[in-house]
Design a protein around this motif. Structure first.
Motif, short mmCIF file in Angstrom:
data_model
loop_
_atom_site.label_atom_id
_atom_site.label_comp_id
_atom_site.label_asym_id
_atom_site.label_seq_id
_atom_site.Cartn_x
_atom_site.Cartn_y
_atom_site.Cartn_z
N SER A 97 47.24 51.05 26.15
CA SER A 97 46.54 50.62 24.93
C SER A 97 46.53 49.10 24.81
CB SER A 97 47.17 51.25 23.69
OG SER A 97 48.48 50.79 23.51
N PHE A 98 47.57 48.41 25.29
CA PHE A 98 47.58 46.95 25.25
C PHE A 98 46.55 46.38 26.21
CE2 PHE A 98 49.14 42.91 27.00
CZ PHE A 98 49.11 42.14 25.86
N VAL A 99 46.52 46.92 27.43
CA VAL A 99 45.57 46.41 28.42
C VAL A 99 44.14 46.71 27.98
CG1 VAL A 99 44.76 46.69 30.80
CG2 VAL A 99 47.19 46.47 30.32
N GLY A 100 43.92 47.85 27.31
CA GLY A 100 42.58 48.21 26.89
C GLY A 100 42.13 47.52 25.62
N SER A 101 43.04 46.90 24.89
CA SER A 101 42.66 46.23 23.64
C SER A 101 42.00 44.89 23.93
CB SER A 101 43.91 46.02 22.77
OG SER A 101 44.72 45.02 23.33
N PRO A 102 41.22 44.36 22.97
CA PRO A 102 40.58 43.06 23.19
C PRO A 102 41.59 41.95 23.47
CG PRO A 102 39.63 44.15 21.28
CD PRO A 102 40.78 44.97 21.74
N PHE A 103 42.70 41.96 22.75
CA PHE A 103 43.72 40.94 22.99
C PHE A 103 44.30 41.07 24.38
CE2 PHE A 103 48.17 39.54 22.82
CZ PHE A 103 47.97 38.21 22.50
N GLY A 104 44.55 42.31 24.79
CA GLY A 104 45.09 42.55 26.12
C GLY A 104 44.13 42.15 27.21
N LYS A 105 42.84 42.38 26.98
CA LYS A 105 41.84 41.99 27.98
C LYS A 105 41.82 40.48 28.15
CE LYS A 105 38.80 45.95 27.50
NZ LYS A 105 37.52 46.45 27.04
N ARG A 106 41.95 39.76 27.02
CA ARG A 106 41.97 38.29 27.13
C ARG A 106 43.25 37.80 27.79
NH1 ARG A 106 41.89 36.58 21.65
NH2 ARG A 106 41.14 38.56 20.91
N ALA A 107 44.38 38.46 27.49
CA ALA A 107 45.65 38.00 28.03
C ALA A 107 45.83 38.41 29.49
CB ALA A 107 46.81 38.54 27.20
N VAL A 108 45.46 39.61 29.82
CA VAL A 108 45.72 40.13 31.15
C VAL A 108 44.48 40.05 32.03
CG1 VAL A 108 46.48 42.20 32.39
CG2 VAL A 108 47.42 41.70 30.16
N GLY A 109 43.32 39.94 31.46
CA GLY A 109 42.07 39.92 32.22
C GLY A 109 42.05 38.88 33.31
N PRO A 110 42.34 37.60 33.03
CA PRO A 110 42.30 36.59 34.10
C PRO A 110 43.29 36.87 35.21
CG PRO A 110 42.35 35.54 31.95
CD PRO A 110 42.55 37.00 31.74
N ILE A 111 44.36 37.53 34.91
CA ILE A 111 45.36 37.81 35.95
C ILE A 111 44.87 38.94 36.85
CG2 ILE A 111 47.71 38.63 36.34
CD1 ILE A 111 48.46 37.36 33.66
N LEU A 112 44.27 39.94 36.23
CA LEU A 112 43.85 41.11 37.01
C LEU A 112 42.52 40.90 37.72
CD1 LEU A 112 44.83 43.99 34.55
CD2 LEU A 112 46.07 43.23 36.56
N THR A 113 41.61 40.19 37.09
CA THR A 113 40.30 39.96 37.72
C THR A 113 40.13 38.46 37.98
OG1 THR A 113 39.25 39.81 35.56
CG2 THR A 113 39.18 41.93 36.64
N PRO A 114 39.90 38.10 39.21
CA PRO A 114 39.74 36.68 39.51
C PRO A 114 38.42 36.16 38.93
CG PRO A 114 39.37 38.00 41.48
CD PRO A 114 39.79 38.94 40.39
N ALA A 115 38.41 34.90 38.67
CA ALA A 115 37.19 34.28 38.14
C ALA A 115 36.12 34.30 39.23
CB ALA A 115 37.47 32.86 37.71
N PRO A 116 34.92 34.62 38.85
CA PRO A 116 33.86 34.68 39.86
C PRO A 116 33.57 33.27 40.40
CG PRO A 116 32.95 35.01 37.68
CD PRO A 116 34.43 34.94 37.54
N GLU A 117 33.34 33.22 41.68
CA GLU A 117 33.01 31.92 42.27
C GLU A 117 31.51 31.67 42.07
OE1 GLU A 117 34.30 31.39 46.26
OE2 GLU A 117 36.19 32.40 45.85
#
Length: 123
Positions: A97-117
């Motif tokens: 639920s944390f990872v799926g929440s908007p706050f979790g996506k902002r906090a964990v998103g950059p770690i899990l998905t690399p920034a597109p080149e």
């Protein structure tokens, strides 16, 4: 002399009566003593039976107690396993639920998905 003879004869009858009574009392005492001995033997057998029943009841009570303690330990162990599983599930649901929440996506998103080149194609 007749009076003395009568007294002596009467005393002899009394003595004979006392002797007969003494013999009868001896016989009665012997019978009572035998009955008391018999009752003592019966009492000893009964007390032994009571002690035997007491020992058997105590043995069975101890077996029942041991069985109940074993069952309680089994139930306690099962409850601990269920509690561990419950906390694991709660932790997993909390993480999801944390990872799926908007706050979790902002906090964990950059770690899990690399920034597109960004690449630019020039002609």
């Amino acid at each position: 002399m007749r009076v003395n003879d009568a007294v002596v004869e009467r005393l002899e009858r009394i003595i004979e009566s006392l002797q007969e009574n003494s013999v009868k009392m001896g016989q009665m005492l012997a019978v009572h003593d035998e009955k008391l001995d018999k009752q003592d033997r019966i009492d000893a057998v009964l007390f032994e039976k009571v002690e035997s029943v007491h020992r058997e009841v105590n043995r069975q009570a101890n077996e029942i107690k041991a069985g109940c303690e074993r069952d309680i330990r089994k139930v306690d162990d099962r409850l601990r396993v269920i509690e561990k599983k419950m906390w694991s599930i709660i932790g997993a649901l909390s993480s999801i639920s944390f990872v799926g929440s908007p706050f979790g996506k902002r906090a964990v998103g950059p770690i899990l998905t690399p920034a597109p080149e960004v690449s630019i194609i020039e002609k």
